[in-house]
Write a protein that holds these residues in place. Structure first.
Motif, mmCIF file in Angstrom:
data_model
loop_
_atom_site.group_PDB
_atom_site.id
_atom_site.type_symbol
_atom_site.label_atom_id
_atom_site.label_comp_id
_atom_site.label_asym_id
_atom_site.label_seq_id
_atom_site.Cartn_x
_atom_site.Cartn_y
_atom_site.Cartn_z
ATOM 1 N N MET A 279 -12.925 109.843 89.102
ATOM 2 C CA MET A 279 -13.649 110.124 90.354
ATOM 3 C C MET A 279 -12.734 110.088 91.566
ATOM 4 O O MET A 279 -12.919 110.862 92.509
ATOM 5 N N ILE A 280 -11.751 109.196 91.556
ATOM 6 C CA ILE A 280 -10.864 109.102 92.727
ATOM 7 C C ILE A 280 -9.540 109.843 92.520
ATOM 8 O O ILE A 280 -8.650 109.784 93.359
ATOM 9 N N GLY A 281 -9.423 110.538 91.390
ATOM 10 C CA GLY A 281 -8.243 111.365 91.145
ATOM 11 C C GLY A 281 -6.983 110.601 90.804
ATOM 12 O O GLY A 281 -5.888 111.012 91.167
ATOM 13 N N VAL A 282 -7.140 109.471 90.125
ATOM 14 C CA VAL A 282 -5.994 108.643 89.760
ATOM 15 C C VAL A 282 -5.794 108.683 88.254
ATOM 16 O O VAL A 282 -6.745 108.601 87.489
ATOM 17 N N ARG A 283 -4.547 108.821 87.846
ATOM 18 C CA ARG A 283 -4.211 108.791 86.420
ATOM 19 C C ARG A 283 -3.556 107.433 86.137
ATOM 20 O O ARG A 283 -2.596 107.058 86.810
ATOM 21 N N ILE A 284 -4.078 106.726 85.150
ATOM 22 C CA ILE A 284 -3.607 105.371 84.874
ATOM 23 C C ILE A 284 -2.512 105.378 83.818
ATOM 24 O O ILE A 284 -2.665 105.986 82.765
ATOM 25 N N ASP A 285 -1.418 104.710 84.120
ATOM 26 C CA ASP A 285 -0.347 104.487 83.159
ATOM 27 C C ASP A 285 -0.633 103.125 82.527
ATOM 28 O O ASP A 285 -0.435 102.082 83.147
ATOM 29 N N PHE A 286 -1.139 103.136 81.293
ATOM 30 C CA PHE A 286 -1.605 101.908 80.664
ATOM 31 C C PHE A 286 -0.477 100.948 80.281
ATOM 32 O O PHE A 286 -0.700 99.747 80.193
ATOM 33 N N GLN A 287 0.700 101.471 80.091
ATOM 34 C CA GLN A 287 1.834 100.582 79.837
ATOM 35 C C GLN A 287 2.200 99.827 81.121
ATOM 36 O O GLN A 287 2.425 98.618 81.095
ATOM 37 N N LYS A 288 2.221 100.541 82.244
ATOM 38 C CA LYS A 288 2.501 99.890 83.526
ATOM 39 C C LYS A 288 1.388 98.899 83.878
ATOM 40 O O LYS A 288 1.658 97.822 84.401
ATOM 41 N N LEU A 289 0.144 99.280 83.586
ATOM 42 C CA LEU A 289 -0.981 98.391 83.857
ATOM 43 C C LEU A 289 -0.813 97.073 83.110
ATOM 44 O O LEU A 289 -0.987 95.996 83.682
#
Length: 90
Positions: free
Chosen positions: A20-30
């Protein structure tokens, strides 16, 4: 003394919220941000069971990062109503 942390992620809400907010999550960085200088006791990722290849590959990637996957089966309203009617007849 080092802080211990356990994290429980609602995958569906995280996915749709980030979309919805146009963000792509890098799950390794998370994971690295969550862990930081703490002891990561548990990192659980809850999501619906996915059957398409993209979802399966995404889940495999999360596992390779150290996420502990927990799946549930999503039942839509029609399935719920049918199940309720069937159990009444039994």
């Amino acid at each position: 003394m080092t802080t211990r942390v356990s994290v429980y992620i609602d995958g569906a809400n995280l996915f749709h919220g980030s979309e919805m907010i146009g963000v792509r999550i890098d799950f390794q960085k998370l994971k690295n941000i969550i862990k930081s200088d703490r002891i990561l006791v548990d990192l659980k990722f809850y999501n619906c069971v996915g059957t398409n290849l993209g979802t399966i590959n995404f889940h495999k990637k999360l596992e390779s990062f150290g996420y502990n996957l927990k799946f549930f089966v999503f039942m839509n309203m029609v399935e719920k109503v049918l199940k309720k009617r069937l159990t009444r007849k039994l």
